[in-house]
Design a protein around this motif. Structure first.
Motif, PDB file in Angstrom:
ATOM      1  N   ALA A 171       0.850  -1.189   0.000  1.00  0.00           N
ATOM      2  CA  ALA A 171       0.000   0.000   0.000  1.00  0.00           C
ATOM      3  C   ALA A 171       0.884   1.236   0.000  1.00  0.00           C
ATOM      4  O   ALA A 171       2.059   1.178   0.385  1.00  0.00           O
ATOM      5  N   MET A 172       0.310   2.354  -0.447  1.00  0.00           N
ATOM      6  CA  MET A 172       0.974   3.646  -0.359  1.00  0.00           C
ATOM      7  C   MET A 172       0.027   4.622   0.335  1.00  0.00           C
ATOM      8  O   MET A 172      -1.164   4.685   0.019  1.00  0.00           O
ATOM      9  N   THR A 173       0.572   5.353   1.279  1.00  0.00           N
ATOM     10  CA  THR A 173      -0.195   6.371   1.989  1.00  0.00           C
ATOM     11  C   THR A 173       0.400   7.739   1.694  1.00  0.00           C
ATOM     12  O   THR A 173       1.590   7.861   1.400  1.00  0.00           O
ATOM     13  N   PHE A 174      -0.425   8.765   1.806  1.00  0.00           N
ATOM     14  CA  PHE A 174      -0.044  10.107   1.385  1.00  0.00           C
ATOM     15  C   PHE A 174      -0.482  11.142   2.411  1.00  0.00           C
ATOM     16  O   PHE A 174      -1.465  10.937   3.134  1.00  0.00           O
ATOM     17  N   HIS A 175       0.213  12.267   2.397  1.00  0.00           N
ATOM     18  CA  HIS A 175      -0.310  13.435   3.105  1.00  0.00           C
ATOM     19  C   HIS A 175      -1.643  13.800   2.464  1.00  0.00           C
ATOM     20  O   HIS A 175      -1.737  13.922   1.240  1.00  0.00           O
ATOM     21  N   LEU A 176      -2.686  13.948   3.297  1.00  0.00           N
ATOM     22  CA  LEU A 176      -4.034  14.154   2.784  1.00  0.00           C
ATOM     23  C   LEU A 176      -4.636  15.465   3.294  1.00  0.00           C
ATOM     24  O   LEU A 176      -5.411  15.461   4.254  1.00  0.00           O
ATOM     25  N   PRO A 177      -4.315  16.592   2.660  1.00  0.00           N
ATOM     26  CA  PRO A 177      -5.034  17.813   3.015  1.00  0.00           C
ATOM     27  C   PRO A 177      -6.512  17.685   2.645  1.00  0.00           C
ATOM     28  O   PRO A 177      -7.375  18.301   3.251  1.00  0.00           O
ATOM     29  N   TYR A 178      -6.771  16.888   1.628  1.00  0.00           N
ATOM     30  CA  TYR A 178      -8.093  16.377   1.272  1.00  0.00           C
ATOM     31  C   TYR A 178      -7.837  15.117   0.461  1.00  0.00           C
ATOM     32  O   TYR A 178      -6.774  14.952  -0.136  1.00  0.00           O
ATOM     33  N   THR A 179      -8.767  14.196   0.459  1.00  0.00           N
ATOM     34  CA  THR A 179      -8.447  12.867  -0.056  1.00  0.00           C
ATOM     35  C   THR A 179      -8.164  12.866  -1.559  1.00  0.00           C
ATOM     36  O   THR A 179      -7.384  12.037  -2.039  1.00  0.00           O
ATOM     37  N   LYS A 180      -8.765  13.793  -2.300  1.00  0.00           N
ATOM     38  CA  LYS A 180      -8.538  13.811  -3.746  1.00  0.00           C
ATOM     39  C   LYS A 180      -7.078  14.122  -4.076  1.00  0.00           C
ATOM     40  O   LYS A 180      -6.566  13.689  -5.108  1.00  0.00           O
ATOM     41  N   PHE A 225      -5.590   2.389  -0.899  1.00  0.00           N
ATOM     42  CA  PHE A 225      -5.631   3.843  -0.759  1.00  0.00           C
ATOM     43  C   PHE A 225      -6.990   4.282  -0.229  1.00  0.00           C
ATOM     44  O   PHE A 225      -7.073   5.148   0.657  1.00  0.00           O
ATOM     45  N   GLU A 226      -8.064   3.692  -0.740  1.00  0.00           N
ATOM     46  CA  GLU A 226      -9.400   4.052  -0.266  1.00  0.00           C
ATOM     47  C   GLU A 226      -9.541   3.766   1.221  1.00  0.00           C
ATOM     48  O   GLU A 226     -10.134   4.556   1.957  1.00  0.00           O
ATOM     49  N   ALA A 227      -8.980   2.654   1.691  1.00  0.00           N
ATOM     50  CA  ALA A 227      -9.027   2.351   3.130  1.00  0.00           C
ATOM     51  C   ALA A 227      -8.279   3.406   3.927  1.00  0.00           C
ATOM     52  O   ALA A 227      -8.671   3.762   5.047  1.00  0.00           O
ATOM     53  N   SER A 228      -7.195   3.941   3.362  1.00  0.00           N
ATOM     54  CA  SER A 228      -6.381   4.939   4.070  1.00  0.00           C
ATOM     55  C   SER A 228      -7.057   6.299   4.154  1.00  0.00           C
ATOM     56  O   SER A 228      -6.621   7.150   4.931  1.00  0.00           O
ATOM     57  N   THR A 229      -8.125   6.519   3.383  1.00  0.00           N
ATOM     58  CA  THR A 229      -8.775   7.837   3.363  1.00  0.00           C
ATOM     59  C   THR A 229     -10.014   7.919   4.244  1.00  0.00           C
ATOM     60  O   THR A 229     -10.584   8.997   4.392  1.00  0.00           O
ATOM     61  N   GLY A 246      -3.915   8.879   7.886  1.00  0.00           N
ATOM     62  CA  GLY A 246      -4.111   7.979   6.761  1.00  0.00           C
ATOM     63  C   GLY A 246      -3.518   6.605   7.012  1.00  0.00           C
ATOM     64  O   GLY A 246      -4.122   5.577   6.683  1.00  0.00           O
ATOM     65  N   LEU A 247      -2.315   6.558   7.592  1.00  0.00           N
ATOM     66  CA  LEU A 247      -1.702   5.284   7.936  1.00  0.00           C
ATOM     67  C   LEU A 247      -2.571   4.524   8.933  1.00  0.00           C
ATOM     68  O   LEU A 247      -2.821   3.313   8.775  1.00  0.00           O
ATOM     69  N   LEU A 248      -3.054   5.231   9.967  1.00  0.00           N
ATOM     70  CA  LEU A 248      -3.900   4.589  10.972  1.00  0.00           C
ATOM     71  C   LEU A 248      -5.201   4.089  10.349  1.00  0.00           C
ATOM     72  O   LEU A 248      -5.676   2.988  10.662  1.00  0.00           O
ATOM     73  N   SER A 249      -5.768   4.878   9.452  1.00  0.00           N
ATOM     74  CA  SER A 249      -6.996   4.473   8.765  1.00  0.00           C
ATOM     75  C   SER A 249      -6.769   3.207   7.949  1.00  0.00           C
ATOM     76  O   SER A 249      -7.601   2.287   7.941  1.00  0.00           O
TER      77      SER A 249
END
Length: 388
Positions: free
Chosen positions: A229-238, A263-267, A284-287
């Motif tokens: 999986a890859m997780t990202f900084h999410l200021p907003y999920t898009k 990715f959807e699980a992380s958001t 996001g990682l925790l999600s």
């Protein structure tokens, strides 16, 4: 020696606003918020909640007598500091009654501060393998009512314990990072709302990711297929979704499907909490960990951190054999489910009742007290925190 995340927890205010209802009041198509931006709900922090109280509320869930005794540092990554001089880590240190023989420091570089704290903690543990570091990433994102950035506000904190031989995930020594002074987002010291060059900031986020991901593959000899999986900084999920799309053209079908599904699980948490700046990547990682039960020990997780201004970093972590037993997904689900929805007028009133940038005394409204720790007010220019 393995070093990484031994425990992780989150905190967010007890109040939220439904973004479909907000869109209707603002005269916008709700799809603009829920699909175009990728947000459903937004945490609303009353003035009795700040990065200190949320950080302490998250951290208290992780502390045991043994952890307290082994603490070497308390590090807080934030861009919502409560004082231009005194570290928020010291306020948290006091609320949690932590030992005096520790370092307590606040780190700032926009949304990258939490990652800076994590990497400092990793280096410290490498030199002091018998110690533990408490890392807190906490922020309140404010842009103002009826502004272009209103839908990307939010509030929350993520606390992590960094140790040798961690139970959840190692932090691998494979970071690739990049810095460049740009003006895509900033907040002057005299105001609590940010100034953002939205389109330009999005372009820079994606450009930084593309450059770092290319360099990472060359230097570390990993491709997308090596990642569960890859997780990202999410200021907003898009935003994270746009970054992931830059990876997908070079992957096979199975890898692409796996990365998109996870990715959807992380958001999921971000969609309900909103932007928490330094904590967004770790939320996001925790999600991801809480919501994707197909993950297994040995899986490699990619993490992309971006802080406007700008510093970015990509690194990876490896899930450990008993990682699932350390998670508290049911507690986090209950926390979100038990929140109180505010009407749009109530949300606007809570948003407008803020600690002022002036020397006058201020008292917060007890109606909105939340969690174990609260800010009761600012008296004589000194912040007054209380354990309930």
């Amino acid at each position: 020696m393995k070093i990484g995340i031994d425990a992780i927890a989150m905190d967010t205010p007890d109040f939220y606003v439904d973004l479909v209802k907000l869109a209707q009041v603002r005269g916008d198509d709700p799809d603009k918020y829920t699909i175009g931006i990728g947000q459903d709900e937004q945490a609303v922090p009353p003035s009795s909640q700040d990065i200190v109280t949320m950080g302490a509320n998250a951290a208290t869930k992780l502390l045991t007598p043994a952890i307290r005794a082994s603490l070497g540092m308390v590090l807080v990554g934030t861009e919502s500091g409560v004082d231009a001089s005194k570290s928020s880590a010291l306020f948290i240190h006091d609320l949690l009654a932590l030992p005096e023989w520790v370092r307590a420091v606040e780190l700032k570089e926009a949304c990258y501060g939490g990652t800076a704290a994590l990497m400092m903690a990793r280096d410290y543990i490498a030199a002091h393998p018998d110690k533990t570091v408490l890392v807190i990433a906490a922020d309140i994102a404010r842009y103002g009512l009826a502004t272009a950035g209103e839908v990307t506000q939010g509030a929350g904190a993520v606390a992590m314990l960094i140790k040798a031989e961690p139970h959840i995930m190692t932090i691998e020594d494979d970071s690739v990072y990049r810095s460049e002074s740009i003006d895509d987002f900033w907040r002057p010291v005299y105001q609590d709302t940010a100034i953002a060059q939205g389109k330009y900031s999005t372009e820079q986020y994606l450009a930084f990711f593309q450059a770092i991901w290319s360099r990472y593959q060359t230097q570390r000899h990993h491709t997308a297929s090596d990642f569960a999986a890859m997780t990202f900084h999410l200021p907003y999920t898009k935003m994270g979704k746009k970054a992931l799309k830059l990876v997908l053209p070079d992957t096979d079908e199975a890898t692409g499907e796996r990365l998109q599904r996870r990715f959807e699980a992380s958001t999921r948490y971000c969609r309900r909490v909103g932007n928490i700046y330094t904590g967004s990547l770790y939320l996001g990682l925790l999600s991801l960990l809480d919501n994707d039960t197909s993950l297994k020990a040995g899986d490699r997780i990619g993490l992309f951190s971006y802080g406007s201004g700008a510093v970015a970093e990509f690194f990876s972590g490896i899930l450990q054999p008993d990682f699932a037993a350390q998670l508290h997904a049911a507690n986090h689900a209950k926390m979100l489910a038990d929140r109180q929805e505010l009407t749009v007028p109530e949300y606007e009133a809570v948003f407008s009742d803020k600690v002022p940038y002036d020397p006058e005394d201020y008292r917060s409204d007890p109606t909105y007290y939340h969690g174990q720790f609260v800010l009761t007010g600012v008296i004589g220019q000194e912040r007054q925190y209380q354990q309930r």
